[in-house]
Design an enzyme around this catalytic site. Structure first.
Site, PDB file in Angstrom:
ATOM      1  N   CYS A 126      38.088  49.445  34.768  1.00  0.00           N
ATOM      2  CA  CYS A 126      38.353  49.611  33.345  1.00  0.00           C
ATOM      3  C   CYS A 126      37.056  49.783  32.562  1.00  0.00           C
ATOM      4  CB  CYS A 126      39.104  48.400  32.847  1.00  0.00           C
ATOM      5  SG  CYS A 126      40.592  48.102  33.810  1.00  0.00           S
TER       6      CYS A 126
ATOM      7  N   GLY B  77      39.162  54.634  33.126  1.00  0.00           N
ATOM      8  CA  GLY B  77      40.569  54.250  33.128  1.00  0.00           C
ATOM      9  C   GLY B  77      41.358  55.134  32.193  1.00  0.00           C
TER      10      GLY B  77
ATOM     11  N   ASN C 185      36.930  43.931  32.424  1.00  0.00           N
ATOM     12  CA  ASN C 185      36.716  44.957  33.452  1.00  0.00           C
ATOM     13  C   ASN C 185      36.442  44.227  34.761  1.00  0.00           C
ATOM     14  OD1 ASN C 185      33.947  47.227  34.178  1.00  0.00           O
ATOM     15  ND2 ASN C 185      35.981  47.134  35.045  1.00  0.00           N
TER      16      ASN C 185
ATOM     17  N   TYR D  94      30.020  56.995  42.385  1.00  0.00           N
ATOM     18  CA  TYR D  94      31.165  57.678  41.777  1.00  0.00           C
ATOM     19  C   TYR D  94      31.623  57.134  40.429  1.00  0.00           C
ATOM     20  CZ  TYR D  94      36.018  59.317  41.344  1.00  0.00           C
ATOM     21  OH  TYR D  94      37.185  59.853  40.884  1.00  0.00           O
TER      22      TYR D  94
END
Ligand code: SF4
Length: 459
Positions: free
Chosen positions: A18, A44, A119, A259
């Protein structure tokens, strides 16, 4: 060799965690949070929410879908009155995609209201949830973040900070939190520092958010990263920094560099784009190949491919073109359309690929389903050889800290060796960067197996 391999799945990636963004002391707080969340959209896409405080009351708006689709009207932003606001982009790692799970979660306590944006994922959430239900707590959502709210409510301490420490001392796992009460904003990073959290400044206003790209969008200045295990308390009187938890070795998620993070972000002092290029350069040294062009799998493979091309002196070309206008809803309605997923998103650029020996660079292989389709597309466009190079080590395990990953039995590298994977994907050769070279590219030193600098558990 024939091997059982499910190619029907389209869910072929590690999904982002998130994104959180809080601002304290700005007249246009909610509008800035909406912009910050927009910059963090890659973390997200399931839902977004903002809670604000106007000196008397809290205001909230939460919705399923993208930030741009839900916080695009002046009326909504105006309704989120006040100088403090906190927001959250959700990727549903735990709990269903239901409106009641959309954060920031809010609770009314004896000391006033509290909004929590989280998160990460708690590894002991299920145990705590059961214990809390057993003593009579009523849960409104299936999100594990609500466990934190209940622990704060049950704490016998009197101040907001002490109740929060009390709650956090019982939780385990990865969490970067932005918490907002009626008089302060608190940022917390778990003792291992698994997920990122940075501090910024916009005039007199202070910001806490997941990545620096969210500071850039509002024109804020980057101040520093919140340290692992640090609690930062921001009030009108100033900023206090505390380290209430026992010190533990850092374990920042190395996949943030591979990523998750946006390439223009600076994470733990490193520009993500440059770090990905360095990984590509190490990959070129470790796994060279005679070829005519280096082609990235867009977009995530681009920085690694640039690094590979520079190091190998093989020309970099956009041999695959990505369509940026493919909406999720367009892909999802039917099996037939879902099957076309990769073709809807990518197309082989025949002018570049025809008659060429291609080095195809991607950031990772998860299930391998997308890689197989991309390789077939590159061959269809006329490539004579396809050599795949991966800018991370083989992904052999699911994420321990709650990133939404396929189960181990669905991870290609958990079942097959590199030669078998090459055959399944349909490439002439396949190579991954080694863990030690990835560490050299990221941290400038090899991996110490007794005390690794990062979490690398999925490799
Ligand atoms: S297991 Fe992998 S994705 Fe999960 S926190 Fe560790 S490095 Fe990141």
């Amino acid at each position: 060799m024939t091997m059982p391999f499910d190619l029907s799945e389209s869910h072929d990636a590690f999904h982002e965690e998130c994104g959180v963004f809080g601002i304290f002391g700005h007249v246009d707080a909610a509008a800035h949070v909406a912009l910050g969340l927009h910059a963090l959209q890659h973390r997200g896409q399931e839902a977004a929410g903002i809670v604000s405080f106007d000196g008397e009351q809290f205001h909230a708006h939460r919705a399923l879908g993208l930030v741009g689709d839900n916080f695009n009207s002046a009326e909504i932003i105006k309704s989120l009155r006040g100088d403090f606001a906190v927001g959250h982009n959700r990727y549903a790692t735990t709990g269903d995609t239901l409106l009641r799970n959309v954060q920031p979660l809010y609770g009314d306590f004896s000391f006033g209201g509290l909004a929590v944006a989280h998160n990460g994922n708690l590894t002991n959430a299920m145990t705590l949830r059961k214990q809390l239900i057993d003593i009579g707590c009523l849960f409104q959502s299936t999100s594990d973040t609500e466990v934190i709210i209940h622990l704060i409510a049950l704490s016998k301490q009197s101040s907001v900070e002490d109740r929060l420490y009390d709650a956090l001392s019982r939780i385990e796992g990865a969490y970067s939190l932005v918490v907002m009460s009626n008089h302060m904003m608190i940022g917390v990073r778990d003792p291992l520092g698994v997920r990122p959290l940075v501090m910024g400044k916009l005039g007199d206003a202070m910001i806490l958010c997941s990545e620096t790209c969210a500071l850039d969008i509002v024109g804020a200045e980057y101040v520093r990263d919140i340290e692992p295990g640090e609690v930062v308390i921001i009030t009108p009187q100033g900023i206090r920094s505390l380290h209430p938890f026992p010190k533990q070795p850092k374990r920042f998620c190395i996949f943030e560099y591979v990523y998750f993070s946006r390439p223009d972000s600076i994470s733990e002092g490193l520009n993500v784009y440059e770090t990905r290029q360095r990984i590509g350069a190490y990959l070129a040294r470790e796994a060279p190949v005679d070829a005519d062009v280096v082609v990235p799998v867009p977009d995530s493979g681009i920085p690694g491919a640039l690094g590979y091309a520079k190091e190998s002196r093989i020309p970099f070309e956009l041999g695959i073109i990505r369509n940026h206008y493919v909406g999720r809803t367009f892909i999802e309605p039917s099996d037939h359309v879902r099957h076309l997923g990769v073709k809807l998103k990518h197309n082989g650029n025949r002018a570049i690929l025809e008659g060429k020996r291609v080095v195809l660079v991607d950031d990772s292989i998860v299930r391998g389903t997308t890689s197989k389709k991309i390789v077939a597309m590159v061959r269809e466009a006329g490539a004579t050889e396809v050599h795949m190079r991966i800018a991370s080590p083989p992904t052999t395990h699911s994420c321990f800290y709650g990133v939404d990953t396929p189960t181990r039995d669905q991870l290609l590298a958990a079942k097959y060796n590199v030669l078998q994977m090459a055959e399944l994907i349909g490439v002439d050769s396949l190579a991954f960067i080694s863990l030690s070279n990835m560490y050299r590219a990221v941290a400038g030193i090899g991996r110490d197996p007794h005390s690794p600098h990062y979490c690398d558990a999925c490799f």
